[in-house]
Design a protein around this motif. Structure first.
Motif, PDB file in Angstrom:
ATOM      1  N   ASP A 195      38.846  37.754  48.535  1.00  0.00           N
ATOM      2  CA  ASP A 195      39.804  38.643  47.886  1.00  0.00           C
ATOM      3  C   ASP A 195      39.120  40.001  47.736  1.00  0.00           C
ATOM      4  N   ALA A 196      39.223  40.790  48.798  1.00  0.00           N
ATOM      5  CA  ALA A 196      38.393  41.989  48.882  1.00  0.00           C
ATOM      6  C   ALA A 196      38.634  42.968  47.737  1.00  0.00           C
ATOM      7  N   ALA A 197      39.893  43.161  47.375  1.00  0.00           N
ATOM      8  CA  ALA A 197      40.200  44.144  46.336  1.00  0.00           C
ATOM      9  C   ALA A 197      39.633  43.700  44.996  1.00  0.00           C
ATOM     10  N   ALA A 198      39.831  42.410  44.671  1.00  0.00           N
ATOM     11  CA  ALA A 198      39.337  41.897  43.395  1.00  0.00           C
ATOM     12  C   ALA A 198      37.813  41.993  43.350  1.00  0.00           C
ATOM     13  N   TYR A 199      37.184  41.650  44.490  1.00  0.00           N
ATOM     14  CA  TYR A 199      35.726  41.716  44.537  1.00  0.00           C
ATOM     15  C   TYR A 199      35.239  43.140  44.311  1.00  0.00           C
ATOM     16  N   ARG A 200      35.912  44.084  44.991  1.00  0.00           N
ATOM     17  CA  ARG A 200      35.489  45.469  44.877  1.00  0.00           C
ATOM     18  C   ARG A 200      35.559  45.961  43.436  1.00  0.00           C
ATOM     19  N   ASP A 201      36.668  45.631  42.793  1.00  0.00           N
ATOM     20  CA  ASP A 201      36.835  46.072  41.400  1.00  0.00           C
ATOM     21  C   ASP A 201      35.779  45.441  40.501  1.00  0.00           C
ATOM     22  N   ARG A 202      35.604  44.148  40.665  1.00  0.00           N
ATOM     23  CA  ARG A 202      34.699  43.398  39.800  1.00  0.00           C
ATOM     24  C   ARG A 202      33.258  43.917  40.002  1.00  0.00           C
ATOM     25  N   ARG A 203      32.907  44.132  41.251  1.00  0.00           N
ATOM     26  CA  ARG A 203      31.561  44.610  41.560  1.00  0.00           C
ATOM     27  C   ARG A 203      31.353  45.995  40.958  1.00  0.00           C
ATOM     28  N   ALA A 204      32.341  46.858  41.132  1.00  0.00           N
ATOM     29  CA  ALA A 204      32.210  48.214  40.587  1.00  0.00           C
ATOM     30  C   ALA A 204      32.082  48.160  39.068  1.00  0.00           C
ATOM     31  N   HIS A 205      32.883  47.278  38.461  1.00  0.00           N
ATOM     32  CA  HIS A 205      32.824  47.144  37.005  1.00  0.00           C
ATOM     33  C   HIS A 205      31.428  46.701  36.559  1.00  0.00           C
ATOM     34  N   LEU A 206      30.857  45.709  37.254  1.00  0.00           N
ATOM     35  CA  LEU A 206      29.553  45.174  36.850  1.00  0.00           C
ATOM     36  C   LEU A 206      28.429  46.180  37.097  1.00  0.00           C
ATOM     37  N   VAL A 207      28.486  46.839  38.247  1.00  0.00           N
ATOM     38  CA  VAL A 207      27.451  47.841  38.552  1.00  0.00           C
ATOM     39  C   VAL A 207      27.451  48.900  37.460  1.00  0.00           C
ATOM     40  N   ASP A 208      28.648  49.257  37.024  1.00  0.00           N
ATOM     41  CA  ASP A 208      28.774  50.243  35.970  1.00  0.00           C
ATOM     42  C   ASP A 208      28.290  49.679  34.629  1.00  0.00           C
ATOM     43  N   ALA A 209      28.722  48.462  34.313  1.00  0.00           N
ATOM     44  CA  ALA A 209      28.365  47.875  33.021  1.00  0.00           C
ATOM     45  C   ALA A 209      26.855  47.671  32.911  1.00  0.00           C
ATOM     46  N   PHE A 210      26.235  47.231  34.004  1.00  0.00           N
ATOM     47  CA  PHE A 210      24.789  46.982  33.964  1.00  0.00           C
ATOM     48  C   PHE A 210      23.980  48.234  34.278  1.00  0.00           C
ATOM     49  N   ILE A 265      24.531  40.523  38.863  1.00  0.00           N
ATOM     50  CA  ILE A 265      25.786  41.087  39.371  1.00  0.00           C
ATOM     51  C   ILE A 265      26.305  40.246  40.527  1.00  0.00           C
ATOM     52  N   ALA A 266      25.384  39.846  41.427  1.00  0.00           N
ATOM     53  CA  ALA A 266      25.804  39.019  42.562  1.00  0.00           C
ATOM     54  C   ALA A 266      26.400  37.709  42.060  1.00  0.00           C
ATOM     55  N   ALA A 267      25.854  37.183  40.963  1.00  0.00           N
ATOM     56  CA  ALA A 267      26.362  35.906  40.447  1.00  0.00           C
ATOM     57  C   ALA A 267      27.712  36.076  39.762  1.00  0.00           C
ATOM     58  N   LEU A 268      27.877  37.200  39.077  1.00  0.00           N
ATOM     59  CA  LEU A 268      29.088  37.368  38.260  1.00  0.00           C
ATOM     60  C   LEU A 268      30.235  38.025  39.009  1.00  0.00           C
ATOM     61  N   ALA A 269      29.934  38.571  40.205  1.00  0.00           N
ATOM     62  CA  ALA A 269      30.935  39.404  40.870  1.00  0.00           C
ATOM     63  C   ALA A 269      32.093  38.614  41.466  1.00  0.00           C
ATOM     64  N   ALA A 270      31.907  37.324  41.641  1.00  0.00           N
ATOM     65  CA  ALA A 270      33.011  36.537  42.185  1.00  0.00           C
ATOM     66  C   ALA A 270      33.154  35.283  41.339  1.00  0.00           C
ATOM     67  N   PRO A 271      34.378  34.825  41.120  1.00  0.00           N
ATOM     68  CA  PRO A 271      34.567  33.680  40.235  1.00  0.00           C
ATOM     69  C   PRO A 271      33.974  32.408  40.821  1.00  0.00           C
ATOM     70  N   VAL A 272      33.290  31.631  39.967  1.00  0.00           N
ATOM     71  CA  VAL A 272      32.758  30.328  40.387  1.00  0.00           C
ATOM     72  C   VAL A 272      33.014  29.337  39.267  1.00  0.00           C
ATOM     73  N   ASP A 273      32.772  28.047  39.554  1.00  0.00           N
ATOM     74  CA  ASP A 273      33.012  27.009  38.557  1.00  0.00           C
ATOM     75  C   ASP A 273      31.776  26.723  37.719  1.00  0.00           C
ATOM     76  N   LEU A 274      30.616  26.993  38.296  1.00  0.00           N
ATOM     77  CA  LEU A 274      29.389  26.647  37.583  1.00  0.00           C
ATOM     78  C   LEU A 274      28.352  27.745  37.766  1.00  0.00           C
ATOM     79  N   ALA A 295      33.340  35.168  31.699  1.00  0.00           N
ATOM     80  CA  ALA A 295      33.420  34.189  32.782  1.00  0.00           C
ATOM     81  C   ALA A 295      33.730  32.804  32.233  1.00  0.00           C
ATOM     82  N   THR A 296      33.119  32.436  31.117  1.00  0.00           N
ATOM     83  CA  THR A 296      33.347  31.084  30.593  1.00  0.00           C
ATOM     84  C   THR A 296      34.730  30.965  29.964  1.00  0.00           C
ATOM     85  N   SER A 297      35.271  32.060  29.501  1.00  0.00           N
ATOM     86  CA  SER A 297      36.613  31.970  28.926  1.00  0.00           C
ATOM     87  C   SER A 297      37.621  31.598  30.008  1.00  0.00           C
ATOM     88  N   GLU A 298      37.237  31.813  31.261  1.00  0.00           N
ATOM     89  CA  GLU A 298      38.108  31.380  32.355  1.00  0.00           C
ATOM     90  C   GLU A 298      37.811  29.946  32.777  1.00  0.00           C
TER      91      GLU A 298
END
Ligand SMILES: Nc1ncnc2c1ncn2[C@@H]1O[C@H](COP(=O)(O)OP(=O)(O)OP(=O)(O)O)[C@@H](O)[C@H]1O
Ligand SMILES: [Mg+2]
Lengths: 328, 544
Positions: free
Chosen positions: A110-125, A147-156, A181-184
């Motif tokens: 999901d390229a758009a979601a990834y891009r947003d999430r990555r940009a958000h994390l790079v900024d936050a960190f 950032i690499a771990a949090l940038a895309a949704p995972v189960d664990l 992430a855990t709230s999801e």
């Protein structure tokens, strides 16, 4: 609630070193599980077994009900990992490393979601993604992996001391992002030496020593198992009062009379503190005795997390340190 | 200064396996060469024939040295010195980089520099360690030659020349460690400078002037620009003059002074060639382990391909000079054919001989690509990768692929260079012959692939099954195979030993009947090895 991670009697030997010696660990779905233990207890080894990087020498381990060794590839699509000591590629920039890791995990579909999430994390960190691997400071290397771990949704999430090297501000960012992430619904196994982090984030903890689980439960349950510290001033008490103290309070442990000299007699003049510890559930029996003595300056401290862990880390538990003796 | 001794001991301890192996190799080579000359060229007639060919053929001079007569000892020096000098140069530069830039890169140097040892004492310790190692190599060579029955003065001079070359390249390695940011880059720069030194002396020797009897030469000036050339100029066993070795020491002193200056001025972790920022986002090509492997090996691959090109041009431009020579003397022609291993079109045979070296270069490029995977594992970045949905079989396959492409690039570079060289050479150009010669050069290139692929597969097997030993063993396998391939027949090694080296099974293009059964066998074995490595790496723990 089904368990996401389950190990039973897990063993791992490296030559003569028993890194894991019958480890039991259960992490339920959706929980943040603290994984604690002194240095060399086997936390990183357990984590590598759970990731299929080490093959267990005995016992069983399952992740999402699958075998982490033989089903590694399928499992890894659902797992994000942050090692304790992040090594990046010297000639790749941080941004390239993040993209590479996420693409390999299939998290960029999901390229758009990834891009947003990555940009958000790079900024936050507050990461500069254009630096090359080796020019990052330790904390910044850690951020790249986070950032690499949090940038895309995972189960664990499997996090091995993920915040070592982060400054307090970034620590707060990490906690916030992990909670998001855990709230999801994600499950987290978090190895850590930072007790405030554990207290803040974890629903349950397991404490291991020398490759074995020594305690597991919620923080409240663990607190319950430890002793409460009781202290008061000795002013106005006779020597006889004090001498009889041990006999009158059988629940008292580690009795200290005076300035830290255990049972070495009472200071000749003035005031000194008397302190002891008591099992938390024995407290009701202790209090009447203290009331009887009309003690002054009474403090009753519930066990701090530090004492709780220190007890497990330090105490001579039945299990020996990783033995180097001959194998059976 | 109290820190010097412990740091020196630390270095000796770290190299306790590696250095003795180097030293043993030096001793063995020196002892063997005397034996080889005795057994292959026992009579003075044979040796004179050999030296006449050598003096007349630049191709031989390029790979050997400066002819100094037909005595056994002089012939031995002529045959082996450039090779020994190159080896000791590699030993020294690798040693220098291993104990300086690599330490800095890993962060260990920071620990040491924060102690009273400071920044300069570790450098001094490395220099002393390197000097001791170079002297030991020189001593081993001298003892080896003595053991072979050669005289003391010449043996000592040869040993001194080897040690001097080693000391000069120690300075080169230390400087490379200051210039480059990574140990890999520093080793690459060191290798390139060794290549330059070798090439300079090659031109010097090839362009030298022959003496009246046609048995000796004096090199042209380019030899005097190269530390390897300086060693040759000692003319061991003939004039035994140690004076040129002063140049080695002077170069080492100058380089060391520059290195001390740089080291005392620069910040920890920096280098002369700075680090530029990279892109924010990964390019599309960097989306998997193949993209990563490609990216990591890109720069070295270019270097290897350039080396292939240089050798190809050499082969192309010098091949036909041999023909005239052969036509001038029947005896010479026979000896030449024997040296090359059979009678055939002499140009093709010579092209093919040089392509034998190109094959070794291709195998080295492939080995390095496979070792890269092991280094990824050892330095920890593979842990990030293998925690992702990446099959380990796929992971090693990607490096096998990059290794194969490396081989192809080297061979392509060499074949292209040879074609260009042949097309431009005056005697062959424009004739119908050119096409045939170019085709033959291309065939020589293709012929080298199976052996190189087999070496690659062996490296993969080592990485899969003995990861912690794989780096040293892979290079060891390559060195031994290349040595047997290049020198085995000259040294009269037994057949079973010759057969162990993949390079001896490479088809000889230009020979009367080309036997390519060995090539198919090697391809089959390489394939089987690659599959076994893919299975093996899945069955073991990550080895940090
Ligand atoms: N590859 C290995 N070879 C030999 N011994 C090992 C290896 N990996 C770990 N060990 C040993 O296993 C034990 C457990 O190590 P591990 O890294 O799991 O500890 P840890 O709990 O993560 O410690 P820390 O809190 O310091 O990170 C240690 O005694 C360690 O020395
Ligand atoms: Mg650990």
């Amino acid at each position: 609630m089904s368990s996401v991670i389950e190990t039973r009697g897990l063993k791992k030997r490296f030559g003569r070193v028993r890194a894991l010696d019958g480890l039991d660990l259960t992490v339920a779905s959706g929980e943040v599980h603290g994984f604690l233990g002194p240095n060399g207890a086997g936390k990183s080894t357990t984590i590598r077994v759970l990731l299929g990087l080490y093959r267990p020498s005995g016992g069983t381990a399952t992740v999402f009900g699958q075998n982490p060794w033989s089903d590694a590839v399928a499992l890894h699509r659902r797992i994000a990992y942050v090692p304790g000591d992040v090594s990046l590629w010297p000639n790749l920039s941080g941004g390239e490393a993040i993209d590479l890791l996420c693409r390999l995990r299939g998290g960029t579909l999901d390229a758009a979601a990834y891009r947003d999430r990555r940009a958000h994390l790079v900024d936050a960190f507050q990461l500069d993604p254009t630096k090359k691997g080796r020019t990052y400071s330790k904390g910044n290397r850690q951020k790249v992996a986070l950032i690499a771990a949090l940038a895309a949704p995972v189960d664990l999430f499997i996090l091995d001391e993920p915040t070592s090297g982060l400054d307090p501000l970034m620590d707060a960012v990490f906690r916030r992002e992990l909670q998001a992430a855990t709230s999801e619904g994600a499950t987290v196994l978090l190895s850590s030496h930072i007790l405030s982090e554990v207290e803040h984030l974890c629903d349950r903890v397991s404490i291991i020593r020398a490759g074995r689980t020594v305690e597991t439960g919620t923080l409240a349950q663990l607190r319950h198992l430890t002793r409460t510290e009781v202290a008061f001033a000795s002013t106005g008490l006779t020597d006889a009062d004090l001498a009889g103290l041990a006999a009158r309070i059988p629940a008292a442990h580690d009795l200290v009379l005076g300035n830290g000299t255990p049972r070495a007699g009472i200071p000749r003049a003035g005031t000194a503190r008397v302190s002891f510890t008591a099992d938390s559930d024995a407290l009701p029996e202790v209090l009447p005795v203290l009331a009887d003595l009309r003690v002054q300056g009474l403090t009753v401290a519930p066990p701090s997390l530090e004492t709780l862990f220190l007890r497990h880390y330090r105490e001579d538990a039945p299990s020996p340190a990783p033995s180097t003796g001959p194998l059976p | 200064m109290n820190a010097l001794w412990p740091l020196l001991r630390l270095r000796i301890h770290r190299d306790r396996v590696q250095l003795p192996i180097w030293i043993a190799v030096f001793f063995g080579l020196a002892a063997l060469v005397v034996f080889a000359v005795d057994s292959s060229f026992g009579t003075s007639i044979e040796r004179q024939a050999l030296m006449r060919i050598a003096v007349g053929s630049p191709t031989i001079l390029i790979f050997r040295g400066e002819p100094q007569g037909a005595d056994v000892d002089a012939v031995a020096f002529f045959l082996i010195f450039a090779f020994l000098a190159t080896l000791v140069a590699f030993m020294s530069t690798f040693l220098a980089v291993r104990h300086t830039r690599a330490e800095e890169e890993s962060g260990r140097f920071e620990l040491i520099a924060a102690t009273p040892a400071g920044r300069l004492i570790p450098l001094l310790a490395t220099a002393l360690h390197g000097i001791v190692a170079a002297l030991a190599a020189g001593l081993a060579v001298a003892l080896g030659l003595l053991a072979g029955g050669l005289d003391g003065a010449g043996s000592t001079t040869t040993g001194g020349a080897v040690a001097g070359t080693g000391i000069a390249f120690l300075g080169v390695g230390l400087l490379a460690g200051q210039v480059m940011h990574t140990s890999r880059g520093a080793n690459g720069l060191g290798a390139a400078l060794i290549g330059l030194a070798y090439t300079l002396r090659a031109f010097g020797d090839a362009g030298g002037t022959a003496s009246a009897d046609g048995l000796s030469m004096s090199s042209a000036w380019p030899s005097w620009l190269s530390p390897i050339g300086w060693g040759q100029q000692t003319e061991a066993f003939t004039t035994n003059r140690p004076a040129p070795l002063a140049l080695d020491l002077a170069l080492a002193a100058v380089l060391f002074a520059v290195v001390v200056l740089l080291q005392s001025r620069r910040d920890l972790g920096t280098s002369l060639i700075g680090e530029r920022p990279g892109p924010q986002h990964a390019p599309r090509t960097l989306s998997g382990s193949l993209g990563l492997a490609w990216r990591l090996q890109r720069a070295p691959m270019i270097g290897w391909a350039l080396a292939g090109l240089v050798f190809g041009v050499l082969a192309g431009t010098l091949g036909e000079t041999v023909v005239e020579l052969v036509q001038s003397s029947a005896q010479v022609g026979e000896a030449l054919a024997r040296m090359a291993g059979g009678r055939a079109s002499i140009i093709d045979l010579f092209t093919d001989t040089i392509f034998g070296l190109v094959g070794v270069i291709a195998a080295a490029a492939a080995t390095q690509a496979m070792i890269r995977l092991r280094q990824e594992e050892a330095n920890g970045s593979a842990e990030l990768l293998l925690a992702l949905p990446l099959r380990r079989g796929r992971w090693i396959f990607d490096y096998l692929l990059v290794g194969t492409v490396s081989i192809a690039l080297v061979l392509l570079g060499a074949a292209g260079g040879a074609a260009a060289g042949l097309a431009s050479s005056s005697e062959v150009a424009g004739t119908a012959d050119t096409t045939a010669r170019v085709a033959s050069a291309a065939a020589s290139g293709v012929a080298q692939a199976p052996a190189a692929l087999l070496v690659l597969a062996i490296a993969a097997l080592l990485v899969a099954f003995v990861p912690r030993l794989s780096t040293g063993l892979s290079w060891g396998v390559l060195f031994v195979s290349a040595f047997i391939g290049e020198f085995g027949e000259l040294f009269g090694l037994p057949d079973w030993l010759l057969n162990l080296s993949p390079f001896t099974h490479t088809p000889t293009i230009g020979a009367a009947d080309v036997d390519s059964s060995g090539a198919w066998w090697m391809l089959g074995l390489a394939l089987a090895g690659a599959v076994a490595a893919g299975v093996g790496i899945r069955r073991r723990d990550l080895a940090l």
